[in-house]
Design a protein around this motif. Structure first.
Motif, PDB file in Angstrom:
ATOM      1  N   LEU A 139     -91.843  14.267   6.404  1.00 12.72           N
ATOM      2  CA  LEU A 139     -92.046  13.799   7.773  1.00 12.72           C
ATOM      3  C   LEU A 139     -91.255  14.646   8.768  1.00 12.72           C
ATOM      4  N   ARG A 155     -92.792   1.627   9.367  1.00  7.35           N
ATOM      5  CA  ARG A 155     -93.965   2.373   8.900  1.00  7.35           C
ATOM      6  C   ARG A 155     -95.103   2.413   9.923  1.00  7.35           C
ATOM      7  N   LEU A 171     -96.648   5.923  11.247  1.00  4.81           N
ATOM      8  CA  LEU A 171     -98.063   6.245  11.090  1.00  4.81           C
ATOM      9  C   LEU A 171     -98.727   6.515  12.440  1.00  4.81           C
ATOM     10  N   GLN A 209     -97.399   9.840  13.862  1.00  6.82           N
ATOM     11  CA  GLN A 209     -97.880  11.001  13.104  1.00  6.82           C
ATOM     12  C   GLN A 209     -99.356  11.263  13.404  1.00  6.82           C
ATOM     13  N   LEU A 210    -100.155  10.203  13.465  1.00 11.19           N
ATOM     14  CA  LEU A 210    -101.568  10.367  13.804  1.00 11.19           C
ATOM     15  C   LEU A 210    -101.714  10.858  15.240  1.00 11.19           C
ATOM     16  N   GLN A 244     -91.932   9.753  16.404  1.00  6.86           N
ATOM     17  CA  GLN A 244     -91.891   9.836  14.938  1.00  6.86           C
ATOM     18  C   GLN A 244     -90.461  10.063  14.459  1.00  6.86           C
ATOM     19  N   SER A 250    -100.591  18.296  10.107  1.00 10.21           N
ATOM     20  CA  SER A 250    -100.024  17.023  10.560  1.00 10.21           C
ATOM     21  C   SER A 250    -100.836  15.845  10.045  1.00 10.21           C
ATOM     22  N   PHE A 251    -102.161  15.991  10.038  1.00  7.67           N
ATOM     23  CA  PHE A 251    -103.022  14.915   9.546  1.00  7.67           C
ATOM     24  C   PHE A 251    -102.875  14.733   8.044  1.00  7.67           C
ATOM     25  N   PHE A 271     -99.923  12.672   7.522  1.00 10.04           N
ATOM     26  CA  PHE A 271    -100.288  11.289   7.825  1.00 10.04           C
ATOM     27  C   PHE A 271    -100.956  10.623   6.627  1.00 10.04           C
ATOM     28  N   LEU A 283     -99.630   7.515   4.453  1.00  4.92           N
ATOM     29  CA  LEU A 283    -100.477   6.329   4.445  1.00  4.92           C
ATOM     30  C   LEU A 283    -100.506   5.678   3.058  1.00  4.92           C
TER      31      LEU A 283
END
Length: 201
Positions: free
Chosen positions: A21, A83, A87, A90-91, A127, A186-187, A190, A194
């Protein structure tokens, strides 16, 4: 990531996820705060213009102190205390990096570039606060110094790799493709996060 114990699989998961992260946080920094100013200067922009861009882009990191109380106040324990924030941020970071494809000519679209860069850094700074809070909450005190070193290393690798790659790509394939690559990484982070629970139960 994991339960209360520091050893074994749960401990390794905590270290790996926190490092990953923080690596993701380094992606926008490498692109927007290192490679982009250098590229803009190489295109003939004045030192004042580049410095003005940087001074505005980093502002979201100045106001991180306002994000922590929001995270303490608004929580969704079914998903974890921090969390959902990690999430979402990050998204948001991945999606906002995609917005950079709207900037066709960075030198002549500095207002748009700066606005999107600030937007990206809002998610990156959020984040950062969420991951820090999660680490303090989950990691035993005896391990917090070590995990902080891993996180710092992850971020340094992220921004240095992003800066080097972005610096090479900006002059060849342009900002749009460069930003999409950063968004894709980055995705991916994520998606990995997840699949990890914050804690048992």
């Amino acid at each position: 990531p994991g339960g209360a114990g520091g050893a074994g699989r749960a401990g390794r998961t905590r270290f790996a996820i926190a490092t990953l992260l923080y690596f993701a946080q380094g992606i926008p920094k490498g692109l927007l705060q290192i490679a982009m100013p250098a590229w803009l200067a190489s295109q003939g922009m004045s030192a004042y213009a580049v410095a003005s861009y940087l001074s505005i882009v980093i502002l979201p990191w100045v106001f991180k102190m306002l994000t922590g109380p929001l995270m303490d106040r608004y929580q969704y324990p079914a998903m974890g205390l921090r969390r959902p924030w990690v999430l979402g941020a990050q998204l948001g970071m991945a999606l906002s990096l995609c917005l950079l494809t709207c900037v066709d000519d960075p030198v002549n679209q500095m207002t748009l570039l700066t606005a999107i860069a600030v937007f990206v850094n809002v998610f990156a700074a959020t984040q950062d606060v969420a991951v820090d809070g999660m680490a303090i909450d989950l990691v035993p005190e005896s391990e917090q110094g070590r995990i902080n070193a891993f996180m710092s290393c992850g971020k340094a690798v992220g921004w240095s790799a992003s800066a080097a790659l972005s610096g090479a790509m900006l002059g060849t394939v342009g900002l749009g493709t460069t930003a999409l690559l950063g968004a894709a990484v980055s995705f991916l982070v994520f998606l990995i996060f997840l699949g990890v629970r914050e804690r048992e139960g």
